[in-house]
Write an enzyme that holds these catalytic residues in place. Structure first.
Site, PDB file in Angstrom:
ATOM      1  N   ASP A 141       0.865  -1.187   0.000  1.00 10.47           N
ATOM      2  CA  ASP A 141       0.000   0.000   0.000  1.00 10.47           C
ATOM      3  C   ASP A 141       0.902   1.239   0.000  1.00 10.47           C
ATOM      4  OD1 ASP A 141      -1.732   2.187   0.975  1.00 10.47           O
ATOM      5  OD2 ASP A 141      -3.181   0.597   1.345  1.00 10.47           O
TER       6      ASP A 141
ATOM      7  N   GLN B 230     -14.469   2.700   1.736  1.00 12.94           N
ATOM      8  CA  GLN B 230     -13.761   2.255   0.515  1.00 12.94           C
ATOM      9  C   GLN B 230     -13.441   3.449  -0.379  1.00 12.94           C
ATOM     10  OE1 GLN B 230     -15.888  -0.591  -1.971  1.00 12.94           O
ATOM     11  NE2 GLN B 230     -14.021  -1.156  -3.079  1.00 12.94           N
TER      12      GLN B 230
ATOM     13  N   HIS C  28     -10.303  -5.618  -2.556  1.00 11.13           N
ATOM     14  CA  HIS C  28      -8.972  -5.814  -1.966  1.00 11.13           C
ATOM     15  C   HIS C  28      -9.087  -5.981  -0.463  1.00 11.13           C
ATOM     16  CE1 HIS C  28      -9.776  -1.473  -2.016  1.00 11.13           C
ATOM     17  NE2 HIS C  28      -9.103  -1.423  -0.879  1.00 11.13           N
ATOM     18  N   PHE C  29      -8.068  -6.643   0.084  1.00  8.75           N
ATOM     19  CA  PHE C  29      -7.968  -6.875   1.526  1.00  8.75           C
ATOM     20  C   PHE C  29      -6.687  -6.211   2.013  1.00  8.75           C
ATOM     21  CE2 PHE C  29     -11.247 -10.162   1.974  1.00  8.75           C
ATOM     22  CZ  PHE C  29     -11.411 -10.550   0.655  1.00  8.75           C
ATOM     23  N   HIS C  30      -6.794  -5.423   3.080  1.00  3.30           N
ATOM     24  CA  HIS C  30      -5.627  -4.827   3.719  1.00  3.30           C
ATOM     25  C   HIS C  30      -5.065  -5.830   4.720  1.00  3.30           C
ATOM     26  CE1 HIS C  30      -6.666  -0.548   2.603  1.00  3.30           C
ATOM     27  NE2 HIS C  30      -7.857  -1.117   2.472  1.00  3.30           N
TER      28      HIS C  30
HETATM   29  P1  5GP Z   1      -9.748   1.357   0.416  1.00  3.13           P
HETATM   30  O1  5GP Z   1     -10.213   2.555   1.161  1.00  3.13           O
HETATM   31  O2  5GP Z   1     -10.359   1.350  -0.944  1.00  3.13           O
HETATM   32  O3  5GP Z   1      -9.935   0.092   1.165  1.00  3.13           O
HETATM   33  O4  5GP Z   1      -8.202   1.515   0.331  1.00  3.13           O
HETATM   34  C1  5GP Z   1      -7.466   1.787  -0.807  1.00  3.13           C
HETATM   35  C2  5GP Z   1      -6.020   1.704  -0.405  1.00  3.13           C
HETATM   36  O5  5GP Z   1      -5.250   1.840  -1.569  1.00  3.13           O
HETATM   37  C3  5GP Z   1      -5.555   2.810   0.555  1.00  3.13           C
HETATM   38  O6  5GP Z   1      -5.009   2.213   1.710  1.00  3.13           O
HETATM   39  C4  5GP Z   1      -4.536   3.594  -0.242  1.00  3.13           C
HETATM   40  O7  5GP Z   1      -3.452   3.987   0.544  1.00  3.13           O
HETATM   41  C5  5GP Z   1      -4.122   2.609  -1.307  1.00  3.13           C
HETATM   42  N1  5GP Z   1      -3.754   3.197  -2.580  1.00  3.13           N
HETATM   43  C6  5GP Z   1      -4.350   4.239  -3.211  1.00  3.13           C
HETATM   44  N2  5GP Z   1      -3.766   4.480  -4.387  1.00  3.13           N
HETATM   45  C7  5GP Z   1      -2.767   3.564  -4.520  1.00  3.13           C
HETATM   46  C8  5GP Z   1      -1.792   3.315  -5.538  1.00  3.13           C
HETATM   47  O8  5GP Z   1      -1.713   3.973  -6.565  1.00  3.13           O
HETATM   48  N3  5GP Z   1      -0.937   2.271  -5.306  1.00  3.13           N
HETATM   49  C9  5GP Z   1      -0.977   1.512  -4.173  1.00  3.13           C
HETATM   50  N4  5GP Z   1      -0.094   0.533  -4.075  1.00  3.13           N
HETATM   51  N5  5GP Z   1      -1.880   1.723  -3.197  1.00  3.13           N
HETATM   52  C10 5GP Z   1      -2.770   2.741  -3.366  1.00  3.13           C
END
Ligand code: 5GP
Length: 143
Positions: A36, A99, A105-107
């Protein structure tokens, strides 16, 4: 299905197609895992199925089943790589739940006792740090 349609211009779809770089730690036929860019702790990995779905609400159950086995593999690898006390697994569905990128996706986030989690989508990490952390995780995975 009540959620919005999948948009294949989302950032993770671009990463999966190789149009945007990422620090990959794992890949198999169905799944990719990469760092991330705004980690909530060092070693924060995203496990991303290759199949197109917006989130868990519209995903194929087989996609979810396989992804969660990869989540387990990555969780053990980040725990060992960062000598963590625990591992947090988070998964957000739709903006109301936090989100921000609309491809499932999974963190997977290593946690240490007494160290607070940084904000979600907070500060961009240095590329060299992400690369070094990816190497540590790949070392544990043997990949
Ligand atoms: P969500 O809120 O959708 O669960 O989290 C998206 C995650 O993607 C966030 O933790 C953010 O830091 C990460 N993220 C956003 N843009 C990018 C990117 O361009 N590359 C990577 N590797 N992670 C990203």
């Amino acid at each position: 299905m009540s959620s919005a349609a999948y948009d294949d211009n989302n950032i993770f779809a671009k990463i999966l197609r190789g149009e945007i770089p990422s620090h990959r730690v794992y890949e198999d036929e169905h799944t990719v895992a990469f760092m991330d860019v705004m980690p909530q702790a060092p070693g924060h990995v995203l496990v991303v199925p290759k199949a197109a779905s917006r989130n868990i609400l519209d995903a194929n159950p087989a996609t979810i089943s396989h992804a969660i086995t990869v989540v387990q593999k990555i969780a053990n690898a980040v725990k060992d790589a960062f000598d963590a006390d625990g591992v947090l697994v988070i998964q957000f569905n739709e903006p109301a739940a936090g989100q921000t990128v609309f491809h499932l996706h999974f963190h997977v986030i290593p946690r240490h006792d007494g160290i607070p989690l940084k904000p979600h989508s907070g500060k961009m990490e240095d590329g060299d740090v992400l690369a070094a952390n990816a190497e540590k995780i790949k070392g544990e995975l043997g990949s």
